[in-house]
Motif scaffolding. Structure first.
Motif, PDB file in Angstrom:
ATOM      1  N   GLY A 192       0.804  -1.223   0.000  1.00 58.09           N
ATOM      2  CA  GLY A 192       0.000   0.000   0.000  1.00 58.09           C
ATOM      3  C   GLY A 192       0.832   1.266   0.000  1.00 58.09           C
ATOM      4  N   GLY A 193       1.998   1.230  -0.661  1.00 59.49           N
ATOM      5  CA  GLY A 193       2.794   2.445  -0.855  1.00 59.49           C
ATOM      6  C   GLY A 193       2.285   3.172  -2.099  1.00 59.49           C
ATOM      7  N   PRO A 194       2.950   4.270  -2.503  1.00 57.54           N
ATOM      8  CA  PRO A 194       2.477   5.037  -3.655  1.00 57.54           C
ATOM      9  C   PRO A 194       2.311   4.198  -4.927  1.00 57.54           C
ATOM     10  CG  PRO A 194       4.179   6.268  -2.495  1.00 57.54           C
ATOM     11  CD  PRO A 194       4.102   4.924  -1.839  1.00 57.54           C
ATOM     12  N   THR A 195       3.263   3.290  -5.203  1.00 57.76           N
ATOM     13  CA  THR A 195       3.175   2.503  -6.446  1.00 57.76           C
ATOM     14  C   THR A 195       1.940   1.599  -6.428  1.00 57.76           C
ATOM     15  OG1 THR A 195       5.569   2.517  -6.643  1.00 57.76           O
ATOM     16  CG2 THR A 195       4.422   0.840  -7.896  1.00 57.76           C
ATOM     17  N   GLY A 196       1.704   0.931  -5.288  1.00 53.84           N
ATOM     18  CA  GLY A 196       0.555   0.037  -5.191  1.00 53.84           C
ATOM     19  C   GLY A 196      -0.757   0.803  -5.267  1.00 53.84           C
ATOM     20  N   VAL A 197      -0.805   1.954  -4.609  1.00 52.51           N
ATOM     21  CA  VAL A 197      -2.036   2.747  -4.573  1.00 52.51           C
ATOM     22  C   VAL A 197      -2.375   3.271  -5.971  1.00 52.51           C
ATOM     23  CG1 VAL A 197      -3.019   4.918  -3.706  1.00 52.51           C
ATOM     24  CG2 VAL A 197      -1.879   3.345  -2.132  1.00 52.51           C
ATOM     25  N   VAL A 214      -3.519  -5.090  -0.944  1.00 53.94           N
ATOM     26  CA  VAL A 214      -3.168  -5.770   0.305  1.00 53.94           C
ATOM     27  C   VAL A 214      -2.020  -5.040   0.991  1.00 53.94           C
ATOM     28  CG1 VAL A 214      -2.142  -7.886   1.187  1.00 53.94           C
ATOM     29  CG2 VAL A 214      -3.911  -8.024  -0.556  1.00 53.94           C
ATOM     30  N   GLU A 215      -2.192  -4.755   2.272  1.00 54.78           N
ATOM     31  CA  GLU A 215      -1.153  -4.033   3.015  1.00 54.78           C
ATOM     32  C   GLU A 215      -0.934  -4.722   4.366  1.00 54.78           C
ATOM     33  OE1 GLU A 215       1.043  -1.398   2.721  1.00 54.78           O
ATOM     34  OE2 GLU A 215       1.473  -1.871   4.817  1.00 54.78           O
ATOM     35  N   SER A 216       0.331  -4.863   4.755  1.00 56.89           N
ATOM     36  CA  SER A 216       0.604  -5.563   6.013  1.00 56.89           C
ATOM     37  C   SER A 216       0.406  -4.649   7.236  1.00 56.89           C
ATOM     38  CB  SER A 216       2.028  -6.121   6.013  1.00 56.89           C
ATOM     39  OG  SER A 216       2.940  -5.063   5.880  1.00 56.89           O
ATOM     40  N   ALA A 217       0.527  -3.342   7.048  1.00 61.27           N
ATOM     41  CA  ALA A 217       0.365  -2.408   8.181  1.00 61.27           C
ATOM     42  C   ALA A 217      -1.118  -2.050   8.359  1.00 61.27           C
ATOM     43  CB  ALA A 217       1.189  -1.156   7.936  1.00 61.27           C
ATOM     44  N   ASP A 218      -1.380  -1.162   9.347  1.00 60.94           N
ATOM     45  CA  ASP A 218      -2.786  -0.828   9.600  1.00 60.94           C
ATOM     46  C   ASP A 218      -3.254   0.383   8.796  1.00 60.94           C
ATOM     47  OD1 ASP A 218      -1.397   1.099  10.867  1.00 60.94           O
ATOM     48  OD2 ASP A 218      -2.246   0.781  12.865  1.00 60.94           O
ATOM     49  N   LYS A 219      -2.394   0.903   7.913  1.00 60.95           N
ATOM     50  CA  LYS A 219      -2.849   1.967   7.002  1.00 60.95           C
ATOM     51  C   LYS A 219      -2.025   1.933   5.720  1.00 60.95           C
ATOM     52  CE  LYS A 219      -0.121   5.971   8.419  1.00 60.95           C
ATOM     53  NZ  LYS A 219      -0.090   7.391   8.370  1.00 60.95           N
ATOM     54  N   ILE A 220      -2.610   2.461   4.650  1.00 64.24           N
ATOM     55  CA  ILE A 220      -1.839   2.571   3.407  1.00 64.24           C
ATOM     56  C   ILE A 220      -1.067   3.896   3.429  1.00 64.24           C
ATOM     57  CG2 ILE A 220      -3.320   1.084   2.008  1.00 64.24           C
ATOM     58  CD1 ILE A 220      -4.619   3.654   0.864  1.00 64.24           C
ATOM     59  N   LEU A 221      -0.122   4.051   2.545  1.00 64.13           N
ATOM     60  CA  LEU A 221       0.712   5.256   2.446  1.00 64.13           C
ATOM     61  C   LEU A 221       1.272   5.631   3.825  1.00 64.13           C
ATOM     62  CD1 LEU A 221      -1.541   7.320  -0.011  1.00 64.13           C
ATOM     63  CD2 LEU A 221       0.431   5.900  -0.587  1.00 64.13           C
ATOM     64  N   ALA A 230       5.609  -4.288  -2.780  1.00 57.34           N
ATOM     65  CA  ALA A 230       5.787  -4.085  -1.337  1.00 57.34           C
ATOM     66  C   ALA A 230       7.226  -3.916  -0.879  1.00 57.34           C
ATOM     67  CB  ALA A 230       5.123  -5.212  -0.571  1.00 57.34           C
ATOM     68  N   GLY A 231       8.184  -3.997  -1.776  1.00 60.76           N
ATOM     69  CA  GLY A 231       9.543  -3.829  -1.270  1.00 60.76           C
ATOM     70  C   GLY A 231      10.578  -3.590  -2.354  1.00 60.76           C
ATOM     71  N   VAL A 232      11.481  -2.681  -2.081  1.00 62.30           N
ATOM     72  CA  VAL A 232      12.650  -2.483  -2.955  1.00 62.30           C
ATOM     73  C   VAL A 232      13.874  -2.339  -2.059  1.00 62.30           C
ATOM     74  CG1 VAL A 232      11.519  -1.394  -4.961  1.00 62.30           C
ATOM     75  CG2 VAL A 232      12.255   0.026  -3.048  1.00 62.30           C
ATOM     76  N   PRO A 237      19.446  17.921   2.590  1.00 61.95           N
ATOM     77  CA  PRO A 237      18.366  17.183   1.944  1.00 61.95           C
ATOM     78  C   PRO A 237      17.184  18.085   1.608  1.00 61.95           C
ATOM     79  CG  PRO A 237      18.990  16.171   4.042  1.00 61.95           C
ATOM     80  CD  PRO A 237      19.740  17.447   3.945  1.00 61.95           C
ATOM     81  N   SER A 238      16.554  17.824   0.473  1.00 62.91           N
ATOM     82  CA  SER A 238      15.410  18.627   0.075  1.00 62.91           C
ATOM     83  C   SER A 238      14.147  17.784   0.276  1.00 62.91           C
ATOM     84  CB  SER A 238      15.592  19.008  -1.396  1.00 62.91           C
ATOM     85  OG  SER A 238      14.384  19.317  -1.977  1.00 62.91           O
ATOM     86  N   VAL A 239      13.142  18.354   0.975  1.00 64.15           N
ATOM     87  CA  VAL A 239      11.925  17.584   1.283  1.00 64.15           C
ATOM     88  C   VAL A 239      11.103  17.417   0.003  1.00 64.15           C
ATOM     89  CG1 VAL A 239       9.860  17.471   2.748  1.00 64.15           C
ATOM     90  CG2 VAL A 239      11.910  18.658   3.563  1.00 64.15           C
ATOM     91  N   PRO A 240      10.841  16.176  -0.420  1.00 67.83           N
ATOM     92  CA  PRO A 240      10.080  15.997  -1.659  1.00 67.83           C
ATOM     93  C   PRO A 240       8.579  16.156  -1.435  1.00 67.83           C
ATOM     94  CG  PRO A 240      10.873  13.875  -0.845  1.00 67.83           C
ATOM     95  CD  PRO A 240      11.262  14.899   0.177  1.00 67.83           C
ATOM     96  N   LEU A 241       7.865  16.455  -2.514  1.00 67.82           N
ATOM     97  CA  LEU A 241       6.401  16.474  -2.410  1.00 67.82           C
ATOM     98  C   LEU A 241       5.881  15.108  -2.828  1.00 67.82           C
ATOM     99  CD1 LEU A 241       5.060  16.595  -5.488  1.00 67.82           C
ATOM    100  CD2 LEU A 241       5.946  18.905  -5.387  1.00 67.82           C
ATOM    101  N   THR A 242       4.633  14.817  -2.476  1.00 65.74           N
ATOM    102  CA  THR A 242       4.022  13.552  -2.889  1.00 65.74           C
ATOM    103  C   THR A 242       2.789  13.874  -3.705  1.00 65.74           C
ATOM    104  OG1 THR A 242       4.743  12.537  -0.833  1.00 65.74           O
ATOM    105  CG2 THR A 242       3.024  11.388  -2.026  1.00 65.74           C
ATOM    106  N   ALA A 243       2.680  13.288  -4.879  1.00 62.97           N
ATOM    107  CA  ALA A 243       1.486  13.489  -5.706  1.00 62.97           C
ATOM    108  C   ALA A 243       1.128  12.138  -6.315  1.00 62.97           C
ATOM    109  CB  ALA A 243       1.751  14.528  -6.791  1.00 62.97           C
ATOM    110  N   ILE A 244       0.085  11.522  -5.770  1.00 58.25           N
ATOM    111  CA  ILE A 244      -0.256  10.147  -6.179  1.00 58.25           C
ATOM    112  C   ILE A 244      -1.587  10.127  -6.921  1.00 58.25           C
ATOM    113  CG2 ILE A 244      -0.641   7.792  -5.333  1.00 58.25           C
ATOM    114  CD1 ILE A 244       0.822   8.749  -2.722  1.00 58.25           C
ATOM    115  N   PRO A 245      -1.550   9.800  -8.219  1.00 54.21           N
ATOM    116  CA  PRO A 245      -2.809   9.674  -8.949  1.00 54.21           C
ATOM    117  C   PRO A 245      -3.568   8.451  -8.431  1.00 54.21           C
ATOM    118  CG  PRO A 245      -0.908   9.596 -10.431  1.00 54.21           C
ATOM    119  CD  PRO A 245      -0.394   9.447  -9.047  1.00 54.21           C
ATOM    120  N   ILE A 246      -4.878   8.598  -8.205  1.00 61.82           N
ATOM    121  CA  ILE A 246      -5.656   7.427  -7.759  1.00 61.82           C
ATOM    122  C   ILE A 246      -6.912   7.313  -8.628  1.00 61.82           C
ATOM    123  CG2 ILE A 246      -6.580   6.155  -5.779  1.00 61.82           C
ATOM    124  CD1 ILE A 246      -5.067   7.965  -3.893  1.00 61.82           C
ATOM    125  N   GLY A 247      -6.730   6.755  -9.800  1.00 61.29           N
ATOM    126  CA  GLY A 247      -7.848   6.504 -10.699  1.00 61.29           C
ATOM    127  C   GLY A 247      -8.269   7.729 -11.485  1.00 61.29           C
ATOM    128  N   GLY A 248      -8.041   7.695 -12.821  1.00 63.41           N
ATOM    129  CA  GLY A 248      -8.457   8.799 -13.703  1.00 63.41           C
ATOM    130  C   GLY A 248      -7.743  10.094 -13.352  1.00 63.41           C
TER     131      GLY A 248
END
Ligand code: FAD
Length: 396
Positions: A163-168, A197-204, A256-258, A335-346
């Motif tokens: 349930g990381g960005p790629t899976g979502v 499917v995610e092993s933790a109690d939340k995605i992302l 789920a893993g790299v 270090p530069s803080v990255p942004l997160t932008a996850i498309p979720i359907g359409g």
């Protein structure tokens, strides 16, 4: 002999380092990079490629990026690196000498030894894997047209693990794509089943609680079943075992893993952390080495694992190298803080930057803007626009 800068890996970090160095026009310097491919992979578009789109946006030929700027592209796979002799040896048997080395090898999929996963799952870490998945889904739906009801359900059941960005993003897009595919094949679209499917109690897990909840809600609205606290324990042909349930499925996608590329760990002299990433100093040099840099996913920096970090690292090491040639004080890596932008359907995305959350079409526009910025960094304007437009053309 000119000073030789050799970059191993032509992904986000490697390409950016090469472009940035070429722009600096450091005298008496040769810039070369080694990669087995002839094209750059835009990973953020792989989910679209796997769900029916053309590869035009995800695979950009190196020749379009390095047009007449003096960077030499060596098509080979680095197999060994001898830091003391300053030589990289390729699978072709060629030896590449360097004065300065930039390791930008990225990550590889890690399945943590879970039984059956590396044998039966589909990966999503490269265009080759995305193509394999795409062909498999097409074949499964084709076979479903002549299968009995039970087998048909299994063939139309897709499980995304992680349930990381790629899976979502993949699960969200599959919710649209698989139903369209069912209709195209004369199959009942209500038989399509997509599980995340995610092993933790939340995605992302890396995002704030509220962002995770919004993403989960969006997925459920699209008809994706989000299964939390369900680690995958075993996979067989046509079946997976989770902690509390068994699922019959023809397609399991492992996201789920790299871990860092194994060549980093294999290279004598480089020390690694528990994720196999090189430990580096304040100039991104491998600990104890002058002129051996490690960038992107392979470096133990706070935000490695993101394309934005790899690009930032590429620029940073180019600056360090320039400062060295000019005998200037060396910059220190901040270090530069990255942004997160996850498309979720359409045309819907979850955008999170420093606690600010934007969702829906506005989130999607911000994501597309980030795509455009990336293409403009790598390509001349007209080509950047062409690659960017593929993201729209392919959708419809
Ligand atoms: C599906 C997916 C979606 C993603 N989406 C996002 C996103 O939306 N935003 C974001 O910030 N990050 C995203 N990421 C993460 C991002 O892609 C990585 O963090 C980034 O690619 C790391 O850059 P890098 O230069 O370290 O490695 P890479 O870009 O992976 O490049 C590594 C290069 O090394 C080459 N290579 C490998 N082995 C060898 C060898 N032996 N010899 C020579 N060359 C070799 C490879 O061919 C490749 O070109 C995503 C990743 C994936 C898999």
């Amino acid at each position: 002999m000119p000073e030789s800068i050799l970059i191993v890996g032509g992904g986000f970090g490697g390409v950016q380092a090469a472009l940035s160095l070429a722009r600096k026009k450091i005298p008496d310097t040769q810039i070369r990079f080694i990669d087995p491919k002839t094209y750059f992979e835009y990973h953020a578009a792989l989910y679209r490629f796997a769900t029916g789109s053309s590869p035009m946006e995800a695979c950009i030929p190196y020749k379009d990026i390095f047009e007449n700027n003096g960077v030499e592209i060596l098509q080979d796979t680095a197999c060994t690196i001898d830091l003391s002799k300053k030589i990289v040896t390729g699978a072709s048997g060629s030896h590449y000498r360097f004065d300065t080395l930039i390791l930008a090898l990225g990550s590889v999929g890690a399945t943590f030894g879970i039984e059956g996963v590396s044998k039966y799952s589909y990966g999503m870490t490269s265009a080759t894997e995305a193509l394999r998945l795409k062909m498999h889904i097409l074949e499964s739906f084709q076979t479903a047209t002549i299968a009995d009801v039970e087998n048909r359900k299994t063939l139309m059941h897709i499980v995304v693990v992680g349930g990381g960005p790629t899976g979502v993003e993949l699960a969200g897009e599959l919710a649209f794509y698989a139903r369209t595919l069912a209709l195209e094949h004369g199959l009942d679209p209500t038989l399509v089943c997509i599980d995340l499917v995610e092993s933790a109690d939340k995605i992302l897990g890396n995002l704030p609680e509220r962002a995770s909840r919004i993403a989960e809600e969006r997925l459920r609205t699209l008809g994706v079943s989000v299964l939390l606290n369900q680690p995958l324990t075993r996979e067989e042909i046509g079946k997976i075992q989770l902690k509390d349930k068994e699922i019959l499925t023809a397609t399991v996608v492992w996201t789920a893993g790299v871990c860092a590329h194994p060549l980093i760990q294999k290279t004598v002299g480089i020390t690694v952390d528990r994720k196999g990433r090189a430990t580096i100093d304040a100039c991104l040099q491998a600990n104890g080495y002058e002129n051996i840099f490690v960038i992107g996913d392979g470096a133990a920096t706070p935000y490695s694992g993101m394309a934005q970090t790899a690009l930032y690292d590429g620029d940073f090491v180019a600056n360090v190298i320039e400062c060295k040639t000019k005998n200037h004080a060396l910059p220190i890596y901040l270090p530069s803080v990255p942004l997160t932008a996850i498309p979720i359907g359409g045309e819907w995305a979850l955008y999170v930057k420093q606690g600010r959350i934007v969702t829906g079409y506005r989130g999607w526009m911000l994501r597309r803007f980030a795509d455009l910025q990336l293409f403009m960094k790598l390509l001349p304007f007209s080509k950047a626009l062409r690659a960017f437009r593929c993201g729209y053309k392919l959708e419809g």
